[in-house]
Write a protein that holds these residues in place. Structure first.
Motif, mmCIF file in Angstrom:
data_model
loop_
_atom_site.group_PDB
_atom_site.id
_atom_site.type_symbol
_atom_site.label_atom_id
_atom_site.label_comp_id
_atom_site.label_asym_id
_atom_site.label_seq_id
_atom_site.Cartn_x
_atom_site.Cartn_y
_atom_site.Cartn_z
ATOM 1 N N LYS A 10 1.266 -0.803 -0.031
ATOM 2 C CA LYS A 10 0.256 -0.308 0.033
ATOM 3 C C LYS A 10 0.733 0.697 0.173
ATOM 4 O O LYS A 10 0.527 1.917 -0.744
ATOM 5 C CB LYS A 10 -0.811 0.503 1.219
ATOM 6 C CG LYS A 10 -2.078 -0.720 1.440
ATOM 7 C CD LYS A 10 -3.014 -0.842 2.473
ATOM 8 C CE LYS A 10 -4.169 -1.896 2.132
ATOM 9 N NZ LYS A 10 -5.080 -1.828 3.106
ATOM 10 N N MET A 11 1.870 1.574 0.766
ATOM 11 C CA MET A 11 3.166 2.453 0.966
ATOM 12 C C MET A 11 3.247 2.539 -1.031
ATOM 13 O O MET A 11 3.799 3.786 -1.084
ATOM 14 C CB MET A 11 3.803 2.208 1.531
ATOM 15 C CG MET A 11 3.555 2.174 3.613
ATOM 16 S SD MET A 11 4.812 2.054 4.272
ATOM 17 C CE MET A 11 5.540 3.294 4.434
ATOM 18 N N GLU A 12 4.083 1.471 -1.083
ATOM 19 C CA GLU A 12 4.509 1.801 -2.506
ATOM 20 C C GLU A 12 3.139 2.128 -3.129
ATOM 21 O O GLU A 12 4.138 2.815 -4.621
ATOM 22 C CB GLU A 12 4.564 0.067 -2.785
ATOM 23 C CG GLU A 12 6.222 -0.595 -2.302
ATOM 24 C CD GLU A 12 6.901 -1.535 -2.663
ATOM 25 O OE1 GLU A 12 5.779 -2.808 -3.410
ATOM 26 O OE2 GLU A 12 7.724 -1.679 -1.933
ATOM 27 N N ASP A 13 1.576 1.960 -3.578
ATOM 28 C CA ASP A 13 0.700 2.273 -4.269
ATOM 29 C C ASP A 13 1.079 3.857 -4.054
ATOM 30 O O ASP A 13 0.868 4.507 -5.201
ATOM 31 C CB ASP A 13 -0.149 1.267 -3.781
ATOM 32 C CG ASP A 13 -1.316 1.287 -4.984
ATOM 33 O OD1 ASP A 13 -0.644 1.143 -6.770
ATOM 34 O OD2 ASP A 13 -2.451 2.032 -4.209
ATOM 35 N N VAL A 14 0.817 3.994 -2.767
ATOM 36 C CA VAL A 14 1.280 5.584 -2.406
ATOM 37 C C VAL A 14 1.847 6.407 -2.915
ATOM 38 O O VAL A 14 1.822 7.223 -3.772
ATOM 39 C CB VAL A 14 0.942 5.419 -1.296
ATOM 40 C CG1 VAL A 14 1.084 7.587 -0.519
ATOM 41 C CG2 VAL A 14 -0.461 5.548 -0.738
ATOM 42 N N MET A 15 2.961 5.962 -2.977
ATOM 43 C CA MET A 15 4.343 6.383 -3.780
ATOM 44 C C MET A 15 4.386 6.627 -5.478
ATOM 45 O O MET A 15 4.049 7.182 -6.091
ATOM 46 C CB MET A 15 5.687 5.461 -3.260
ATOM 47 C CG MET A 15 6.438 6.158 -1.638
ATOM 48 S SD MET A 15 7.966 5.473 -1.168
ATOM 49 C CE MET A 15 7.675 3.531 -1.287
ATOM 50 N N TYR A 16 3.929 5.756 -5.519
ATOM 51 C CA TYR A 16 3.596 5.684 -7.249
ATOM 52 C C TYR A 16 2.834 6.213 -7.728
ATOM 53 O O TYR A 16 2.910 7.022 -8.833
ATOM 54 C CB TYR A 16 2.522 3.540 -7.636
ATOM 55 C CG TYR A 16 2.551 3.592 -8.874
ATOM 56 C CD1 TYR A 16 3.063 3.750 -10.038
ATOM 57 C CD2 TYR A 16 1.120 3.875 -9.338
ATOM 58 C CE1 TYR A 16 2.601 3.221 -11.536
ATOM 59 C CE2 TYR A 16 0.735 3.532 -10.421
ATOM 60 C CZ TYR A 16 0.957 3.314 -11.300
ATOM 61 O OH TYR A 16 0.872 3.325 -12.328
#
Length: 271
Positions: free
Chosen positions: A88-94
């Motif tokens: 989820k954190m990587e999705d936000v960063m993406y």
């Protein structure tokens, strides 16, 4: 020189004290501070939302305290290492990175009435009814064959008696609109499965399609009406055209990224 240095030091200290006085600490939580400016910002943001409780600075401050405690607990429990949280954190960063890179281009997107008219000419809005013989997304061969066989059987009946469409939809269609004769009303093409729309595109009112396969199953579609350009929701179609232009920018953006990356795709493993 010593006196000048002392004066500058005092000036800096005075400025810092003045700033601190204008933005005092309103709360501290296990060593972390919440400044007045943070509270004011959160308070104004909360005033824009409607909720079951009245918005007060006390309530907002409590929410900020709770947030600090929640984040602190998550860090202590090393929640950042949890696979779901990491994803989820990587999705936000993406999304944040893409937005940052493309914001200047996205701001330049302009949608004119001519753009909408050109799009609508190729994607008219139909009112349709359909009889759906539902299958799973990845059906077994027998399941698919049975649904297709039934669809063609009903289609043969409709070729001889098209007026029976509402009756047969009510009896056989596996969808919520079945009691209404399968009528799903006017729909923009983006709300329809691609195969569904292609089956009726360019056809006239009262046209009944042969069975059409989509990820939902087999459809027999009847055209009940076609909206004129002057009758459509202009704002809705403006957004549709905007999204198309945005997606073209996204495609170009990722095409460039892929060209600069080392990518190996093992096609034999995709089967």
């Amino acid at each position: 020189m010593i006196k000048r240095t002392s004066f500058l030091t005092l000036l800096v200290l005075f400025s810092l004290n003045s700033f601190a006085a204008n933005d005092p600490v309103v709360a501290s939580v296990n060593g972390q501070t919440i400044k007045k400016s943070e509270l004011e910002k959160a308070y104004k943001e909360n005033l824009l939302l409607v909720g079951p409780e009245k918005v007060t600075k006390g309530k907002v401050l409590k929410d900020l305290v709770n947030r600090i405690l929640g984040i602190e607990r998550a860090k202590n429990n090393k929640l950042m290492q949890d696979p779901v949280v990491k994803y989820k954190m990587e999705d936000v960063m993406y999304h944040a990175q893409v937005s940052k890179d493309l914001e200047p281009k996205l701001k330049k997107i302009v949608v004119t009435e001519k753009d909408i008219e050109t799009y609508y000419k190729n994607h008219p809005e139909y009112r349709t009814a359909h009889i759906l013989f539902r299958t799973r997304v990845q059906p077994e061969k027998v399941e698919d064959e049975e649904a297709m066989k039934m669809a063609f059987k009903i289609y043969d009946t409709l070729k001889k008696a098209p007026e029976k469409f509402p009756e047969l939809a009510n009896k056989y269609s596996q969808m919520a609109a079945a009691p209404n004769g399968g009528d799903i009303g006017y729909q923009p093409s983006i709300n329809l499965a691609p195969e569904y729309f292609e089956a009726i595109k360019g056809k006239k009112v009262d046209y009944v399609s042969p069975p059409v396969k989509s990820q939902f199953g087999y459809h027999i579609i009847k055209i009940l009406g076609v909206r004129k350009f002057q009758e459509i929701n202009q704002q809705l179609y403006k957004k549709i055209v905007y999204d198309i232009k945005r997606d073209e920018i996204l495609k170009s953006y990722f095409k460039d990224l892929r060209a600069k990356a080392k990518i190996n795709i093992f096609k034999d493993r995709l089967k």
